[in-house]
Design a protein around this motif. Structure first.
Motif, PDB file in Angstrom:
ATOM      1  N   VAL B  32       7.701   6.065   4.696  1.00 56.52           N
ATOM      2  CA  VAL B  32       7.864   4.655   5.032  1.00 56.52           C
ATOM      3  C   VAL B  32       7.415   3.976   4.354  1.00 56.52           C
ATOM      4  CG1 VAL B  32       7.681   3.288   7.302  1.00 56.52           C
ATOM      5  CG2 VAL B  32       7.354   5.786   7.588  1.00 56.52           C
ATOM      6  N   LEU B  80       0.856   4.235  -7.474  1.00 54.43           N
ATOM      7  CA  LEU B  80       0.669   4.525  -6.085  1.00 54.43           C
ATOM      8  C   LEU B  80       0.936   5.027  -5.003  1.00 54.43           C
ATOM      9  CD1 LEU B  80      -0.744   0.330  -6.190  1.00 54.43           C
ATOM     10  CD2 LEU B  80      -1.885   2.704  -6.473  1.00 54.43           C
ATOM     11  N   LEU B  84       0.725   9.537  -1.623  1.00 56.92           N
ATOM     12  CA  LEU B  84       0.697   9.197  -0.272  1.00 56.92           C
ATOM     13  C   LEU B  84       1.807   9.430   0.202  1.00 56.92           C
ATOM     14  CD1 LEU B  84       0.081   5.095  -0.086  1.00 56.92           C
ATOM     15  CD2 LEU B  84      -1.664   7.260   0.354  1.00 56.92           C
ATOM     16  N   LYS B  87       0.868  11.584   3.017  1.00 53.57           N
ATOM     17  CA  LYS B  87      -0.143  11.802   4.130  1.00 53.57           C
ATOM     18  C   LYS B  87       0.499  10.427   5.703  1.00 53.57           C
ATOM     19  CE  LYS B  87      -4.315  10.302   1.832  1.00 53.57           C
ATOM     20  NZ  LYS B  87      -4.943   8.971   1.485  1.00 53.57           N
ATOM     21  N   HIS B  89       2.655   8.668   8.579  1.00 52.10           N
ATOM     22  CA  HIS B  89       3.662   7.634   8.845  1.00 52.10           C
ATOM     23  C   HIS B  89       2.659   6.348   8.712  1.00 52.10           C
ATOM     24  CE1 HIS B  89       7.187  10.137   9.543  1.00 52.10           C
ATOM     25  NE2 HIS B  89       7.165  10.040   8.515  1.00 52.10           N
ATOM     26  N   LEU B  90       1.392   6.821   9.802  1.00 53.66           N
ATOM     27  CA  LEU B  90       0.778   5.477   9.806  1.00 53.66           C
ATOM     28  C   LEU B  90      -0.011   5.273   8.495  1.00 53.66           C
ATOM     29  CD1 LEU B  90      -0.867   3.740  11.598  1.00 53.66           C
ATOM     30  CD2 LEU B  90      -2.431   5.373  12.382  1.00 53.66           C
ATOM     31  N   ASP B  91      -0.779   5.408   7.860  1.00 49.63           N
ATOM     32  CA  ASP B  91      -0.972   5.601   6.849  1.00 49.63           C
ATOM     33  C   ASP B  91      -0.357   4.880   5.493  1.00 49.63           C
ATOM     34  OD1 ASP B  91      -3.778   6.112   6.862  1.00 49.63           O
ATOM     35  OD2 ASP B  91      -3.613   8.644   5.762  1.00 49.63           O
ATOM     36  N   VAL B  93       2.752   2.996   6.108  1.00 48.93           N
ATOM     37  CA  VAL B  93       3.215   2.455   6.751  1.00 48.93           C
ATOM     38  C   VAL B  93       1.977   1.136   6.292  1.00 48.93           C
ATOM     39  CG1 VAL B  93       2.443   0.649   8.902  1.00 48.93           C
ATOM     40  CG2 VAL B  93       4.059   3.066   8.634  1.00 48.93           C
ATOM     41  N   LEU B  94       0.572   1.536   6.289  1.00 49.12           N
ATOM     42  CA  LEU B  94      -0.535   0.601   6.517  1.00 49.12           C
ATOM     43  C   LEU B  94      -0.550   0.288   4.327  1.00 49.12           C
ATOM     44  CD1 LEU B  94      -3.271   1.642   8.658  1.00 49.12           C
ATOM     45  CD2 LEU B  94      -1.573  -0.453   8.965  1.00 49.12           C
ATOM     46  N   PHE B  95      -0.278   1.062   3.499  1.00 47.74           N
ATOM     47  CA  PHE B  95      -0.583   0.975   2.330  1.00 47.74           C
ATOM     48  C   PHE B  95       1.063   0.117   2.073  1.00 47.74           C
ATOM     49  CE2 PHE B  95       2.327   2.320  -1.181  1.00 47.74           C
ATOM     50  CZ  PHE B  95       0.836   2.011  -1.978  1.00 47.74           C
ATOM     51  N   ILE B  97       2.387  -1.917   4.176  1.00 45.75           N
ATOM     52  CA  ILE B  97       2.171  -3.685   4.796  1.00 45.75           C
ATOM     53  C   ILE B  97       0.844  -4.138   3.336  1.00 45.75           C
ATOM     54  CG2 ILE B  97       0.683  -4.634   6.452  1.00 45.75           C
ATOM     55  CD1 ILE B  97       2.043  -2.596   7.904  1.00 45.75           C
ATOM     56  N   GLY B  98      -0.111  -3.822   3.672  1.00 45.27           N
ATOM     57  CA  GLY B  98      -0.756  -4.291   2.042  1.00 45.27           C
ATOM     58  C   GLY B  98      -0.146  -4.678   0.447  1.00 45.27           C
ATOM     59  N   LEU B  99       0.980  -4.324   0.446  1.00 38.54           N
ATOM     60  CA  LEU B  99       1.669  -4.367  -0.228  1.00 38.54           C
ATOM     61  C   LEU B  99       2.599  -6.358  -0.459  1.00 38.54           C
ATOM     62  CD1 LEU B  99       3.536  -1.072  -2.741  1.00 38.54           C
ATOM     63  CD2 LEU B  99       0.943  -2.576  -3.210  1.00 38.54           C
ATOM     64  N   PHE B 101       1.755  -7.956   2.141  1.00 39.53           N
ATOM     65  CA  PHE B 101       0.778  -9.001   1.677  1.00 39.53           C
ATOM     66  C   PHE B 101       0.924  -9.829   0.464  1.00 39.53           C
ATOM     67  CE2 PHE B 101      -1.081  -8.031   6.076  1.00 39.53           C
ATOM     68  CZ  PHE B 101       0.003  -8.748   7.046  1.00 39.53           C
ATOM     69  N   MET B 102       0.553  -8.481  -0.229  1.00 40.30           N
ATOM     70  CA  MET B 102      -0.079  -8.562  -1.818  1.00 40.30           C
ATOM     71  C   MET B 102       0.988  -9.355  -2.254  1.00 40.30           C
ATOM     72  SD  MET B 102      -2.397  -5.317  -2.510  1.00 40.30           S
ATOM     73  CE  MET B 102      -3.041  -6.169  -4.442  1.00 40.30           C
TER      74      MET B 102
ATOM     75  N   LEU C 151       5.485   3.215  15.517  1.00 41.61           N
ATOM     76  CA  LEU C 151       5.502   2.342  15.236  1.00 41.61           C
ATOM     77  C   LEU C 151       6.040   1.214  15.078  1.00 41.61           C
ATOM     78  CD1 LEU C 151       3.657   4.271  12.271  1.00 41.61           C
ATOM     79  CD2 LEU C 151       2.407   2.157  13.743  1.00 41.61           C
ATOM     80  N   GLN C 323      -3.901 -13.710   2.545  1.00 37.81           N
ATOM     81  CA  GLN C 323      -3.358 -12.097   2.976  1.00 37.81           C
ATOM     82  C   GLN C 323      -3.514 -11.855   1.699  1.00 37.81           C
ATOM     83  OE1 GLN C 323      -1.922 -11.645   5.360  1.00 37.81           O
ATOM     84  NE2 GLN C 323      -2.245 -12.513   6.595  1.00 37.81           N
ATOM     85  N   PHE C 324      -3.565 -11.944   0.255  1.00 37.77           N
ATOM     86  CA  PHE C 324      -3.373 -10.807  -0.409  1.00 37.77           C
ATOM     87  C   PHE C 324      -4.680 -10.405  -0.495  1.00 37.77           C
ATOM     88  CE2 PHE C 324      -4.926  -9.847  -4.809  1.00 37.77           C
ATOM     89  CZ  PHE C 324      -3.297  -9.295  -5.477  1.00 37.77           C
ATOM     90  N   VAL C 326      -6.561  -9.046   1.468  1.00 35.31           N
ATOM     91  CA  VAL C 326      -5.994  -8.217   3.588  1.00 35.31           C
ATOM     92  C   VAL C 326      -5.256  -7.166   2.740  1.00 35.31           C
ATOM     93  CG1 VAL C 326      -5.103  -7.602   5.224  1.00 35.31           C
ATOM     94  CG2 VAL C 326      -6.530  -9.906   4.905  1.00 35.31           C
ATOM     95  N   GLY C 327      -4.035  -7.425   2.085  1.00 33.45           N
ATOM     96  CA  GLY C 327      -3.602  -6.383   1.631  1.00 33.45           C
ATOM     97  C   GLY C 327      -4.236  -5.566   0.917  1.00 33.45           C
ATOM     98  N   LEU C 330      -6.294  -3.299   2.356  1.00 34.04           N
ATOM     99  CA  LEU C 330      -5.193  -1.837   2.954  1.00 34.04           C
ATOM    100  C   LEU C 330      -4.973  -1.242   1.812  1.00 34.04           C
ATOM    101  CD1 LEU C 330      -2.962  -4.012   5.394  1.00 34.04           C
ATOM    102  CD2 LEU C 330      -4.640  -2.120   6.153  1.00 34.04           C
ATOM    103  N   VAL C 331      -4.865  -1.527   0.721  1.00 30.05           N
ATOM    104  CA  VAL C 331      -3.809  -0.211  -0.563  1.00 30.05           C
ATOM    105  C   VAL C 331      -5.163   0.656  -0.882  1.00 30.05           C
ATOM    106  CG1 VAL C 331      -3.331   0.020  -2.858  1.00 30.05           C
ATOM    107  CG2 VAL C 331      -2.193  -2.137  -1.056  1.00 30.05           C
ATOM    108  N   VAL C 334      -6.460   2.820   2.316  1.00 30.97           N
ATOM    109  CA  VAL C 334      -5.445   4.353   2.136  1.00 30.97           C
ATOM    110  C   VAL C 334      -5.460   4.952   1.101  1.00 30.97           C
ATOM    111  CG1 VAL C 334      -3.365   4.679   2.769  1.00 30.97           C
ATOM    112  CG2 VAL C 334      -4.208   2.856   3.964  1.00 30.97           C
TER     113      VAL C 334
END
Lengths: 252, 284, 366
Positions: B32, B80, B84, B87, B89-91, B93-95, B97-99, B101-102, C151, C323-324, C326-327, C330-331, C334
């Motif tokens: 995901v 990266l 994963l 891992k 699906h939740l992980d 997704v979170l990973f 989403i982090g990307l 945001f970045m 989700l 937000q950067f 936060v991202g 998260l990365v 995880v």
């Protein structure tokens, strides 16, 4: 003898074109020590999954204590008095054996939706859990995390948890599968010490266990019952030998 | 009326190109990747930068808009993403989403938060009339490109050695390895192509969908909808789904603007509940 | 250890009760069931670190009187995270749309204060009821399917609610939001002040009471059945647990908690905008729980403290690019940071038993 505690009538299960359960009519007498045997892929677990409500039958009926439970949910069947163990351990891995037993006891007593009650509000249930743990030789690990228990202990807990529901019918799905020799004796003793009033259906590969334990045997091959009778008769039955036992001797 | 239909088709085609990479990573590789839109955004910005700062023509930027995100995708997959795969699906997704945001913040930092304008060449501007229906030139161009890409993709997946190797690798990695298929390389390539296609979609779509740093967030759900509604078994389902969603969305926004994106979200939930394998999925 | 003496010198552990080492007494006599009873009682007993945690929370305004607005935000986020922990940490239900309940609670409280009654507690109740109604209705959508469908369905529900709030301008004020919410004093006694003292103490009180309730409920037979569902759904239903019913109840309950957090937000900031429904709220919340760990109630609280402190430090420099970070977190979390942090945290906790603050700062080291 009184009415059977569990019976199926022409039970059928199809997966696409595959007939996994072929019109099986089966009867479990009260207090029975009954074994269901058959080669791999005979449909034993499929049959048990229908009995317990994990799978929906394609046809036929299941009766528990004379009540039709063909379409009941799994948890309802537990409440009506049928519980089971799993061939592959299905345990609550982050809990302790004590918690797992308390869960089963709590559900049995209808406390599952008591949001405001304490776990030990019923001291009798805690005591019963401890007693069950002792009976199933788990008292030494009662407070350890289940995931860390030895495989043999986990198998014992499988049976203990099913037993805690105070079932009338107990389905044991290959209870001894994979248990190392050192822990095996404990497990066999546990199975043979089950109280007489509980009707037991044992699904097993291990002929040693089957012939030691069962007073009645049903043979399932390709989803069809090909023979049923007392152990000696089954061991001597030529159809069974041909279809199932093959070259092996029955009392191996 | 016909114009709306036509716009919807163009929009749907674009959605398909944008989402096709996700259809492969999610549908075939079972990963995901919510950051898929970030690669699309990368493609869009590549085109913008090349045109504005280096004066390149729109068409000339398109290959770069494919290659850059593909390269980024390959690098990220190797570093990266790969750890994963197994891992939850939740992980994942979170990973991802982090990307997202970045990437949103980074693009905001370097490019500013304003909408970017992409000037398509004059021969692609305006519209022509066929039987009283106004047909946008640029939209026709987009449809044309998308059809070519879709046909190519389907051909590669269904008819080539690469495609059959990929399907084998997805079915059972160990067996595929045993057969001498380089699963790791295959996945990297697939991921890179998927990212590149997203980039191409992002470049093509900048004029129609708009382009600003929040692009990945705004369209994340659309990509997911295309894949879930279309089913995860191949590309034909997502293709039909993308067209359907394009048409429904354009028509919905035209006829019932107050409902916003309601229709689409509701459609997704209903499909997920009643056909969790997708509308067009074939039972495997 | 003498049986019956309550407070034995245990290593105070903020870990979930089930990890607390079990029955230490040697030589279990036949039929001696006291160890089991003791184990159950010990699991639910308050640990010293818990007293410390709440004491610190209570005296914090005396030490840092100028940070009460921040502390108020922490308390609200902690309540929101507690809500997600109920479904994610205990029942194992993943959600990417928890902001829906926060937002509905915030709008309900805001509208109630503007149009009906400005009493905070009445508004809190209304918000919880409204959010739990939405929670109840949407709970049926998360009963079936895989984590991935859950989700997406939760994300979809949150988007729907966002779109609804955005389109229904006459009610929600659209993009302008609800402005000019003026609250009555709490309990008719404590006026909301500019420094945020009342706000913080009010939020902390609500958080504490709801935490107590959650602690009790998660330690009940019901809470145990949720953990059973999370650990193994097949076995849960084979043990007599009516899985769907339990999930509906806990989802509704969690929605009510999130609604309460939304109400606190609306009442103490006196403003509600579409921001309360934004996707980043749900995503940030996940990060908070990842930082603190799931399934032991304090994870959300500790995560909220760390998240807000970090945000306060970083966002002060570059609010736009928050937000950067936060991202990035998260990365990093995880991709392996989580295990490292929780291991370091656990080691620190063991070393300085009882001193939760130490565990806290351990949690920050990457």
């Amino acid at each position: 003898m009184s009415a059977p505690v569990l019976e199926t009538l022409d039970l059928v299960k199809r997966f696409g074109g595959l007939l996994a359960t072929n019109s099986v009519s089966f009867t479990l007498e009260r207090g029975a020590r009954h074994a269901l045997i058959g080669p791999n892929g005979a449909g034993k677990t499929t049959f048990v999954n229908q009995l317990t409500g994990v799978l929906k039958p394609s046809g036929g009926a299941i009766r528990l204590e004379g009540r039709d439970v063909t379409h009941s949910r799994p948890e309802a069947r537990v409440r009506l008095g049928m519980s089971r163990t799993f061939q592959i351990n299905q345990l609550f891995r982050t809990m302790t054996p004590l918690e797992m037993l308390l869960l089963v006891l709590g559900e049995r007593e209808g406390r599952g939706l008591h949001l405001w009650s304490r776990l030990d509000a019923r001291a009798d249930l805690v005591r019963e859990a401890a007693a069950i743990a002792e009976r199933f030789r788990l008292d030494d690990v009662i407070g350890e995390t289940i995931a860390t228990l030895s495989y043999g202990k986990q198998r014992q807990l499988e049976i203990a948890a099913a037993f805690a529901a105070r079932p009338k019918v107990l389905l044991l799905d290959e209870p001894a599968a994979g248990v190392p020799e050192a822990e095996r004796q404990d497990l066999l003793n546990i199975v043979s010490e089950l109280p007489a009033e509980v009707s037991v259906l044992l699904i097993e590969h291990d002929m040693d266990l089957v012939f030691r334990f069962a007073t009645r045997i049903t043979v399932l091959v390709n989803g069809t019952v090909i023979a049923e009778g007392e152990p000696a008769a089954i061991a001597a039955d030529p159809t069974v030998r041909a279809a199932y036992l093959g070259g092996e001797s029955g009392d191996a | 009326m016909l114009t709306i239909l036509f716009d919807g088709v163009a929009y749907g085609m674009l959605l398909f190109i944008l989402a096709s990479g996700l259809a492969v990573t999610l549908g075939l590789m079972n990963f995901v990747n919510l950051a898929h839109g970030s690669f699309a955004m990368a493609g869009g910005y590549v085109t913008v930068v090349l045109m504005q700062r280096y004066g390149m023509g729109f068409l000339a930027t398109l290959p770069v808009a494919f290659l850059m995100p593909a390269l980024i995708g390959a690098v990220l997959e190797r570093t990266l993403y790969r750890p994963l795969y197994d891992k939850s699906h939740l992980d994942q997704v979170l990973f991802s989403i982090g990307l997202v945001f970045m990437s949103v913040a980074a693009v905001d930092y370097f490019m500013g938060s304003q909408q970017q304008l992409v000037h398509v060449p004059s021969w692609l501007q305006g519209r022509f009339d066929i039987a009283g229906t106004g047909i946008g030139r640029y939209r026709s161009f987009v449809i044309g490109v998308c059809i070519v890409v879709a046909v190519l993709l389907q051909f590669v997946l269904a008819r080539t050695r690469f495609g059959s190797q990929l399907r084998a690798a997805v079915d059972d990695q160990r067996v595929a390895r045993g057969l001498g298929i380089e699963v790791g390389l295959l996945f990297t390539l697939t991921f890179a192509v998927g990212s590149g296609l997203a980039g191409l979609g992002g470049a093509l779509g900048a004029e129609m969908l708009g382009l600003d740093p929040t692009f990945p967030l705004k369209f994340m759900i659309y990509f997911l909808i295309v894949v879930t509604v279309g089913g995860r078994a191949g590309l034909i389902g997502p293709f039909i789904a993308a067209l359907l969603i394009g048409i429904v969305d354009v028509a919905g926004k035209y006829y019932v603007p107050e409902a916003g994106a309601f229709l689409i979200y509701a459609l997704m939930i209903v499909v997920l509940l009643f056909r969790p394998q997708g509308l067009f999925a074939v039972a495997r | 250890m003498t049986a019956g003496t309550p407070s034995a010198p245990l290593p105070a552990s903020p870990l979930p009760p089930e990890i607390v080492p079990a029955a230490p007494p040697p030589a279990p006599l036949a039929r001696d069931v006291a160890p089991a009873e003791q184990a159950v009682r010990r699991a639910r007993r308050w640990k010293p670190a818990e007293f410390l945690f709440w004491t610190v929370a209570l005296v914090a305004p005396l030490v840092l009187p100028r940070s009460m607005l921040l502390m108020n935000e922490i308390a609200i986020l902690a309540l929101f995270a507690l809500s997600l922990d109920l479904i994610l940490g205990y029942a194992g239900i993943v959600s990417l749309g928890h902001a829906a309940f926060l937002g509905v609670g915030a709008y309900a409280a805001g509208l109630f204060a503007l149009n009906v009654n400005a009493d905070p507690l009445a508004g809190l109740l209304v918000a919880m009821l409204t959010a739990s109604a939405l929670g109840f209705l949407s709970s049926f959508l998360v009963l079936r399917g895989t984590d991935l469908t859950r989700l997406m369905v939760t994300l979809g529900v949150a988007l729907l609610v966002f779109e609804a709030a955005n389109s229904w301008r006459s009610l929600t004020g659209g993009a302008d939001g609800l402005q000019g919410i003026a609250m009555d004093p709490v309990l008719g006694l404590f006026d909301f002040d500019l420094k945020g003292r009342t706000a913080y103490l009010y939020s902390l009180a609500v958080l504490f009471l709801l935490f107590l309730a959650a602690r009790r409920m998660m330690g009940s037979p019901f809470g145990l059945s949720l953990r059973a569902i999370r650990d193994n759904r097949l076995r849960a239903s084979a043990s007599g647990v009516g899985v769907n019913g339990r999930l509906v109840v806990v989802y509704t309950l969690a929605a009510a908690y999130a609604g309460a957090a939304g109400a606190l937000l609306a009442q103490t900031t006196q403003f509600v905008s579409l921001d309360v429904l934004e996707f980043h709220r749900s995503a940030d919340l996940m990060l908070v729980l990842i930082i603190g760990g799931t399934g032991w109630l304090y994870g959300g609280l500790i995560g909220a403290v760390l998240f807000e402190l970090f945000q306060d430090a970083v966002a002060a420099a570059t609010p736009q690019y928050w937000q950067f970070w936060v991202g990035l977190l998260l990365v990093v979390f995880v991709s392996g940071g989580r295990e490292a942090v929780h291991k370091a945290g656990a080691a620190l906790r063991r070393k300085i038993a009882g001193l939760k603050i130490a565990g806290l700062f351990g949690g920050r080291r990457p």
